[in-house]
Design a protein around this motif. Structure first.
Motif, PDB file in Angstrom:
ATOM      1  N   UNK A   1     -11.258   9.782  -0.464  1.00  0.00           N
ATOM      2  CA  UNK A   1     -10.224   8.558  -0.694  1.00  0.00           C
ATOM      3  C   UNK A   1      -8.893   9.362  -1.262  1.00  0.00           C
ATOM      4  N   UNK A   2      -7.934   8.393  -0.693  1.00  0.00           N
ATOM      5  CA  UNK A   2      -6.553   8.892  -1.017  1.00  0.00           C
ATOM      6  C   UNK A   2      -5.867   7.782  -2.088  1.00  0.00           C
ATOM      7  N   UNK A   3      -5.620   7.948  -3.314  1.00  0.00           N
ATOM      8  CA  UNK A   3      -5.257   6.822  -4.106  1.00  0.00           C
ATOM      9  C   UNK A   3      -3.762   7.135  -4.452  1.00  0.00           C
ATOM     10  N   UNK A   4      -2.858   6.252  -4.404  1.00  0.00           N
ATOM     11  CA  UNK A   4      -1.578   6.354  -4.851  1.00  0.00           C
ATOM     12  C   UNK A   4      -1.188   5.096  -5.617  1.00  0.00           C
ATOM     13  N   UNK A   5      -0.652   5.469  -6.816  1.00  0.00           N
ATOM     14  CA  UNK A   5      -0.237   4.208  -7.697  1.00  0.00           C
ATOM     15  C   UNK A   5       1.419   4.507  -8.363  1.00  0.00           C
ATOM     16  N   UNK A   6       1.732   5.607  -7.968  1.00  0.00           N
ATOM     17  CA  UNK A   6       3.156   6.023  -8.695  1.00  0.00           C
ATOM     18  C   UNK A   6       4.309   5.335  -7.754  1.00  0.00           C
ATOM     19  N   UNK A   7       4.267   4.147  -7.759  1.00  0.00           N
ATOM     20  CA  UNK A   7       5.201   3.531  -6.999  1.00  0.00           C
ATOM     21  C   UNK A   7       4.520   2.472  -6.005  1.00  0.00           C
ATOM     22  N   UNK A   8       3.459   1.789  -6.439  1.00  0.00           N
ATOM     23  CA  UNK A   8       2.882   0.740  -5.668  1.00  0.00           C
ATOM     24  C   UNK A   8       1.556   1.162  -5.235  1.00  0.00           C
ATOM     25  N   UNK A   9       0.696   0.301  -5.073  1.00  0.00           N
ATOM     26  CA  UNK A   9      -0.811   0.494  -4.877  1.00  0.00           C
ATOM     27  C   UNK A   9      -1.039   0.779  -3.491  1.00  0.00           C
ATOM     28  N   UNK A  10      -1.829   2.025  -3.214  1.00  0.00           N
ATOM     29  CA  UNK A  10      -1.957   2.445  -1.760  1.00  0.00           C
ATOM     30  C   UNK A  10      -3.336   3.190  -1.790  1.00  0.00           C
ATOM     31  N   UNK A  11      -4.606   2.507  -1.513  1.00  0.00           N
ATOM     32  CA  UNK A  11      -5.650   3.263  -1.436  1.00  0.00           C
ATOM     33  C   UNK A  11      -6.237   3.229   0.005  1.00  0.00           C
ATOM     34  N   UNK A  12      -6.429   4.340   0.451  1.00  0.00           N
ATOM     35  CA  UNK A  12      -6.921   4.762   1.828  1.00  0.00           C
ATOM     36  C   UNK A  12      -8.457   5.412   1.818  1.00  0.00           C
ATOM     37  N   UNK A  13      -9.175   5.065   2.597  1.00  0.00           N
ATOM     38  CA  UNK A  13     -10.489   5.620   2.818  1.00  0.00           C
ATOM     39  C   UNK A  13     -10.824   5.866   4.225  1.00  0.00           C
ATOM     40  N   UNK A  14     -11.274   7.180   4.415  1.00  0.00           N
ATOM     41  CA  UNK A  14     -11.130   7.674   5.995  1.00  0.00           C
ATOM     42  C   UNK A  14      -9.730   7.472   6.600  1.00  0.00           C
ATOM     43  N   UNK A  15      -8.778   7.445   5.928  1.00  0.00           N
ATOM     44  CA  UNK A  15      -7.446   7.230   6.557  1.00  0.00           C
ATOM     45  C   UNK A  15      -6.938   5.981   6.582  1.00  0.00           C
ATOM     46  N   UNK A  16      -7.758   4.924   6.395  1.00  0.00           N
ATOM     47  CA  UNK A  16      -7.605   3.387   6.661  1.00  0.00           C
ATOM     48  C   UNK A  16      -7.271   2.805   5.395  1.00  0.00           C
ATOM     49  N   UNK A  17      -6.393   1.907   5.228  1.00  0.00           N
ATOM     50  CA  UNK A  17      -5.858   1.267   3.880  1.00  0.00           C
ATOM     51  C   UNK A  17      -7.122   0.114   3.606  1.00  0.00           C
ATOM     52  N   UNK A  18      -7.526   0.230   2.066  1.00  0.00           N
ATOM     53  CA  UNK A  18      -8.513  -0.658   1.829  1.00  0.00           C
ATOM     54  C   UNK A  18      -7.694  -1.451   0.633  1.00  0.00           C
ATOM     55  N   UNK A  19      -6.285  -1.584   0.610  1.00  0.00           N
ATOM     56  CA  UNK A  19      -5.555  -2.383  -0.247  1.00  0.00           C
ATOM     57  C   UNK A  19      -5.804  -3.676   0.121  1.00  0.00           C
ATOM     58  N   UNK A  20      -6.056  -4.785  -0.655  1.00  0.00           N
ATOM     59  CA  UNK A  20      -6.146  -5.897  -0.406  1.00  0.00           C
ATOM     60  C   UNK A  20      -4.766  -6.593  -0.448  1.00  0.00           C
ATOM     61  N   UNK A  21      -4.657  -7.642   0.289  1.00  0.00           N
ATOM     62  CA  UNK A  21      -3.488  -8.269   0.100  1.00  0.00           C
ATOM     63  C   UNK A  21      -3.347  -9.589  -0.997  1.00  0.00           C
ATOM     64  N   UNK A  22      -4.445  -9.994  -1.216  1.00  0.00           N
ATOM     65  CA  UNK A  22      -4.671 -11.224  -2.069  1.00  0.00           C
ATOM     66  C   UNK A  22      -4.637 -10.518  -3.417  1.00  0.00           C
ATOM     67  N   UNK A  23      -4.058 -11.297  -4.193  1.00  0.00           N
ATOM     68  CA  UNK A  23      -3.695 -10.932  -5.640  1.00  0.00           C
ATOM     69  C   UNK A  23      -4.673 -10.414  -6.521  1.00  0.00           C
ATOM     70  N   UNK A  24      -5.896 -11.407  -6.736  1.00  0.00           N
ATOM     71  CA  UNK A  24      -6.901 -10.937  -7.572  1.00  0.00           C
ATOM     72  C   UNK A  24      -7.779  -9.667  -7.128  1.00  0.00           C
ATOM     73  N   UNK A  25      -8.237  -9.572  -5.903  1.00  0.00           N
ATOM     74  CA  UNK A  25      -8.977  -8.332  -5.685  1.00  0.00           C
ATOM     75  C   UNK A  25      -7.768  -7.106  -5.661  1.00  0.00           C
ATOM     76  N   UNK A  26      -6.752  -7.470  -5.262  1.00  0.00           N
ATOM     77  CA  UNK A  26      -5.751  -6.098  -5.320  1.00  0.00           C
ATOM     78  C   UNK A  26      -5.706  -5.864  -6.984  1.00  0.00           C
ATOM     79  N   UNK A  27      -5.608  -6.821  -7.870  1.00  0.00           N
ATOM     80  CA  UNK A  27      -5.565  -6.358  -9.281  1.00  0.00           C
ATOM     81  C   UNK A  27      -6.792  -5.671  -9.414  1.00  0.00           C
ATOM     82  N   UNK A  28      -7.912  -6.132  -9.059  1.00  0.00           N
ATOM     83  CA  UNK A  28      -9.179  -5.665  -9.540  1.00  0.00           C
ATOM     84  C   UNK A  28      -9.232  -4.035  -9.038  1.00  0.00           C
ATOM     85  N   UNK A  29      -8.973  -3.797  -7.751  1.00  0.00           N
ATOM     86  CA  UNK A  29      -8.853  -2.647  -7.240  1.00  0.00           C
ATOM     87  C   UNK A  29      -7.867  -1.585  -7.908  1.00  0.00           C
ATOM     88  N   UNK A  30      -6.884  -2.089  -8.443  1.00  0.00           N
ATOM     89  CA  UNK A  30      -5.930  -1.332  -9.137  1.00  0.00           C
ATOM     90  C   UNK A  30      -6.323  -0.873 -10.679  1.00  0.00           C
TER      91      UNK A  30
END
Length: 321
Positions: A1-30
């Protein structure tokens, strides 16, 4: 898993983004990334999502958001769009093993992947240790590597509740500490002329940050700009008075008096006089992960004639404003 939060949330698993666009699940993942590889209690998650109090049905809604995140993870593991999963080698790592249900909470398992906050803390810790050893060149390099990981504000674009706001404040404080030490080391290495324009932008952005203003004053003095150094002090004094009604610290007032003395000394130029010292308001102590914790520094009995750095990075500071 590749986690980037220092400038916006970006989480990738197996090279594919798993960052939701909806506000609540995005906040939960953060919030899960803020404590990656650790169990986050359900009470903490609900406090983040509903700071004014969890409504009826909050537990079911939370489970729905968890299910959405797992759906995204499953799609990433199968190397396809979540709506069209396919079988593959990634089946060995399942969505339930990535977002793990544990008694009382959930854990985001990074699988030993990359997390930019961990990278930042390792590089910063190495930089501080080099400062303690007096190796300004190495300290500048490692602290610079730490600062270069920042792409913008942490968790930018995420609706932050009380827990995330505290984490954002912690990260910003760590960033400023590293920046302060990097500038101090650059001054110790004699790079004051190169720092003047960068520090000008930084003090305009951080209007009440005393260490950055002190570094800027020292850089200006070493370049022979006494009046600009005095103007910088007065701007800081006005900003502090307007913001909190406070005066600059005793250390900064001593620096200000030194500037006045140097300016009023007839027949002497800054190029013939060493810049006054700026003693940091704290000295590094070390916690379990090698990051500094602030401890009070013993006030000096006098103001030394020689500026002595506390320790250092080489990347453009202006990019951090």
């Amino acid at each position: 898993m590749d986690v980037r939060i220092l400038g916006g949330l970006s989480v990738r698993e197996n090279g594919v983004s798993i960052t939701p666009t909806a506000a609540a699940p995005r906040q939960l993942l953060a919030l899960l990334t803020a404590s990656a590889d650790q169990v986050v209690p359900v009470t903490v998650l609900t406090e983040e999502l509903w700071p004014s109090g969890a409504p009826r049905g909050a537990r079911a809604e939370l489970q729905s958001h968890i299910a959405e995140l797992r759906r995204l993870v499953a799609g990433a593991l199968n190397g396809a769009d979540p709506a069209e999963p396919r079988q593959g080698w990634a089946d060995r790592r399942t969505a339930d093993a990535v977002l793990v249900s544990q008694p009382g909470g959930y854990r985001l398992d990074t699988g030993g992947g990359v997390h930019d906050v961990w990278q930042f803390e390792r590089a910063a810790g190495a930089g501080y240790r080099a400062m303690e050893a007096g190796d300004l060149t190495r300290a500048a390099l490692r602290l610079g590597e730490a600062l270069a990981l920042w792409r913008g504000e942490p968790y930018a674009g995420v609706a932050a509740g009380p827990r995330l706001r505290r984490e954002i404040e912690r990260l910003e404080a760590s960033r400023l500490s590293v920046l302060d030490q990097w500038v101090e080391a650059q001054l110790g290495l004699g790079h004051h002329a190169e720092l003047v324009s960068e520090l000008s932008g930084l003090v305009a952005h951080y209007r009440t940050n005393e260490p950055l203003h002190a570094h800027y004053m020292v850089a200006l003095l070493r370049c022979g700009h006494h009046d600009e150094a005095l103007t910088t002090y007065e701007r800081l004094r006005s900003a502090l008075a307007g913001d909190s009604g406070m005066e600059p610290s005793a250390r900064l007032r001593r620096l200000h008096r030194s500037v006045l003395t140097m300016r009023n000394t007839a027949g002497r130029s800054v190029f013939d006089t060493q810049a006054p010292a700026w003693t940091p308001a704290w000295t590094p102590a070390w916690n379990a992960v090698g990051m500094p914790t602030r401890t009070p520094a013993r006030p000096p009995a006098h103001v030394p004639a020689q500026y002595t750095p506390a320790r250092s990075r080489p990347v453009p500071v202006g990019s951090l404003v």
